[in-house]
Design a protein around this motif. Structure first.
Motif, PDB file in Angstrom:
ATOM      1  N   ARG A 120       2.760 -41.225  41.793  1.00 10.77           N
ATOM      2  CA  ARG A 120       2.388 -40.472  42.991  1.00 10.77           C
ATOM      3  C   ARG A 120       3.280 -40.924  44.141  1.00 10.77           C
ATOM      4  O   ARG A 120       3.563 -42.120  44.284  1.00 10.77           O
ATOM      5  N   TYR A 121       3.680 -39.958  44.949  1.00 10.63           N
ATOM      6  CA  TYR A 121       4.494 -40.217  46.124  1.00 10.63           C
ATOM      7  C   TYR A 121       3.810 -39.612  47.342  1.00 10.63           C
ATOM      8  O   TYR A 121       3.080 -38.620  47.228  1.00 10.63           O
ATOM      9  N   LEU A 122       4.092 -40.185  48.503  1.00 12.82           N
ATOM     10  CA  LEU A 122       3.702 -39.574  49.772  1.00 12.82           C
ATOM     11  C   LEU A 122       4.971 -39.153  50.504  1.00 12.82           C
ATOM     12  O   LEU A 122       5.956 -39.902  50.541  1.00 12.82           O
ATOM     13  N   ALA A 123       4.942 -37.957  51.083  1.00 12.62           N
ATOM     14  CA  ALA A 123       6.099 -37.438  51.808  1.00 12.62           C
ATOM     15  C   ALA A 123       5.632 -36.729  53.071  1.00 12.62           C
ATOM     16  O   ALA A 123       4.589 -36.065  53.079  1.00 12.62           O
ATOM     17  N   VAL A 124       6.402 -36.876  54.144  1.00  9.13           N
ATOM     18  CA  VAL A 124       6.180 -36.123  55.373  1.00  9.13           C
ATOM     19  C   VAL A 124       7.183 -34.980  55.379  1.00  9.13           C
ATOM     20  O   VAL A 124       8.397 -35.212  55.286  1.00  9.13           O
ATOM     21  N   VAL A 125       6.678 -33.745  55.462  1.00  2.70           N
ATOM     22  CA  VAL A 125       7.548 -32.579  55.342  1.00  2.70           C
ATOM     23  C   VAL A 125       7.424 -31.677  56.558  1.00  2.70           C
ATOM     24  O   VAL A 125       6.444 -31.741  57.307  1.00  2.70           O
ATOM     25  N   GLU A 153       6.684 -50.138  57.429  1.00  2.00           N
ATOM     26  CA  GLU A 153       6.247 -50.085  58.828  1.00  2.00           C
ATOM     27  C   GLU A 153       6.558 -48.751  59.495  1.00  2.00           C
ATOM     28  O   GLU A 153       5.765 -48.250  60.299  1.00  2.00           O
ATOM     29  N   THR A 154       7.715 -48.166  59.185  1.00  2.03           N
ATOM     30  CA  THR A 154       8.086 -46.891  59.821  1.00  2.03           C
ATOM     31  C   THR A 154       7.061 -45.811  59.511  1.00  2.03           C
ATOM     32  O   THR A 154       6.573 -45.113  60.412  1.00  2.03           O
ATOM     33  N   MET A 155       6.711 -45.655  58.238  1.00  2.00           N
ATOM     34  CA  MET A 155       5.742 -44.630  57.861  1.00  2.00           C
ATOM     35  C   MET A 155       4.343 -45.004  58.346  1.00  2.00           C
ATOM     36  O   MET A 155       3.584 -44.133  58.782  1.00  2.00           O
ATOM     37  N   LYS A 156       4.001 -46.271  58.302  1.00  2.00           N
ATOM     38  CA  LYS A 156       2.684 -46.715  58.777  1.00  2.00           C
ATOM     39  C   LYS A 156       2.497 -46.362  60.255  1.00  2.00           C
ATOM     40  O   LYS A 156       1.469 -45.809  60.654  1.00  2.00           O
ATOM     41  N   VAL A 179       2.188 -34.791  52.378  1.00  2.00           N
ATOM     42  CA  VAL A 179       2.075 -34.219  51.036  1.00  2.00           C
ATOM     43  C   VAL A 179       2.033 -35.334  49.997  1.00  2.00           C
ATOM     44  O   VAL A 179       2.815 -36.296  50.074  1.00  2.00           O
ATOM     45  N   GLU A 180       1.128 -35.195  49.045  1.00  2.00           N
ATOM     46  CA  GLU A 180       1.153 -36.043  47.852  1.00  2.00           C
ATOM     47  C   GLU A 180       1.902 -35.279  46.765  1.00  2.00           C
ATOM     48  O   GLU A 180       1.590 -34.115  46.501  1.00  2.00           O
ATOM     49  N   ARG A 230      11.109 -25.088  48.116  1.00  2.47           N
ATOM     50  CA  ARG A 230       9.856 -24.397  48.440  1.00  2.47           C
ATOM     51  C   ARG A 230       9.743 -24.103  49.939  1.00  2.47           C
ATOM     52  O   ARG A 230       8.896 -23.346  50.385  1.00  2.47           O
ATOM     53  N   GLY A 231      10.633 -24.706  50.745  1.00  2.00           N
ATOM     54  CA  GLY A 231      10.630 -24.443  52.180  1.00  2.00           C
ATOM     55  C   GLY A 231       9.975 -25.527  53.007  1.00  2.00           C
ATOM     56  O   GLY A 231       9.726 -25.321  54.201  1.00  2.00           O
ATOM     57  N   TYR A 232       9.717 -26.684  52.397  1.00  2.00           N
ATOM     58  CA  TYR A 232       9.079 -27.807  53.102  1.00  2.00           C
ATOM     59  C   TYR A 232       9.896 -29.076  52.886  1.00  2.00           C
ATOM     60  O   TYR A 232       9.461 -30.004  52.194  1.00  2.00           O
ATOM     61  N   PRO A 233      11.106 -29.123  53.456  1.00  2.00           N
ATOM     62  CA  PRO A 233      11.966 -30.287  53.222  1.00  2.00           C
ATOM     63  C   PRO A 233      11.365 -31.563  53.790  1.00  2.00           C
ATOM     64  O   PRO A 233      10.655 -31.549  54.796  1.00  2.00           O
ATOM     65  N   ILE A 234      11.666 -32.671  53.119  1.00  2.00           N
ATOM     66  CA  ILE A 234      11.169 -33.972  53.567  1.00  2.00           C
ATOM     67  C   ILE A 234      11.943 -34.401  54.808  1.00  2.00           C
ATOM     68  O   ILE A 234      13.169 -34.274  54.872  1.00  2.00           O
TER      69      ILE A 234
END
Length: 257
Positions: free
Chosen positions: A87-92, A223-226, A150-151, A169-173
């Motif tokens: 599983r990954y987490l991404a900000v898109v 830390e950046t994502m947190k 997004v997971e 899909r139109g939701y680049p990271i």
């Protein structure tokens, strides 16, 4: 130099949190680089380690290494036969769909041949929107900017699969220099103190190749994502470092459930 965060270790394998920006090992693309995860882990443990799978340089998260070539070979077999749950987490960019399977064949990107000569291989990624945010700023052509957490669960293992699938899909990271959109990448870097690829491998589960247990590893984000999650009110989705090692479920045990 700060020691690497060891998530799990036994006599056969070790799992570590790979920081964003750190290459896993030397390669032809790593000219001029002097620091690699494999060498740092080897020096920290005082023993050789053997890579099993890969994470892109800008991606952070959990990685597993064998402590012998035999253990690494058995682990690699499990990865190649898709017996591993990731599983990954991404900000898109944008408001991603609640849930969807992305089923777009992808050409391999190994750099050895022109892309046109590379066959398109089946590739599937399940995605799920965990949260979203709307900022009252004009970053692109719209008066507000929308972003989603997004997971992503890759069901195949193509190179840059999650990055390429979400972009198509139109939701680049955010932070993806190759498959993303530069105006949003700059906005996050300059206004939100997030200059890196916002993609993290946060969960890995697999049957231990030599012991009768399943390894389930959760890995905190950097830390950046947190800090970004806290700015966006997404604290409830922050993963924590954790390890679970339940016995491997045998067919008889499954029938008893």
């Amino acid at each position: 130099m700060q020691p690497l965060n060891i998530l799990y270790q036994d006599e056969h394998l070790v799992a570590v949190h790979k920081p964003s920006g750190l290459l896993v090992h030397r390669s032809a693309l790593a000219r001029g680089e002097t620091e690699f995860l494999l060498q740092r882990l080897r020096d920290q443990l005082g023993k050789r380690v053997y890579p099993v799978h890969r994470l892109d340089r800008p991606t952070s998260g959990v990685m597993v290494f064998g402590l012998s070539s035999e253990a690494a070979a058995l682990l690699s077999e499990g990865f190649s036969e898709r017996q591993v749950e990731k599983r990954y987490l991404a900000v898109v960019r944008g408001k991603a769909p609640e849930q969807e399977r992305l089923d777009y064949p992808l050409r391999e990107e190994d750099g050895t041949r022109p892309k046109a000569e590379m066959p398109a291989m089946p590739a599937m990624t399940d995605i799920r929107r965990l949260d979203s945010v709307e900022l009252p700023v004009q970053v692109d052509r719209y008066p507000v900017a929308r972003y989603s957490l997004v997971e992503a669960r890759p069901l195949t293992g193509r190179r840059h699969q999650i990055r390429r699938h979400l972009s198509r899909r139109g939701y680049p990271i955010i932070g993806d220099a190759k498959h993303g959109k530069s105006v949003h990448n700059r906005f996050f870097a300059e206004q939100l103190a997030a200059p890196r690829l916002l993609l993290a491998a946060t969960y890995l589960a697999f049957d231990h190749p030599l012991l009768d247990k399943r390894i389930q590893l959760s890995c905190a984000v950097g830390e950046t994502m947190k800090n970004l999650f806290e700015q966006f009110g997404w604290q409830g989705h922050l993963p924590l470092d954790s390890v679970r090692t339940p016995p491997i479920a045998t067919p008889s045990a499954l029938q008893a459930l």
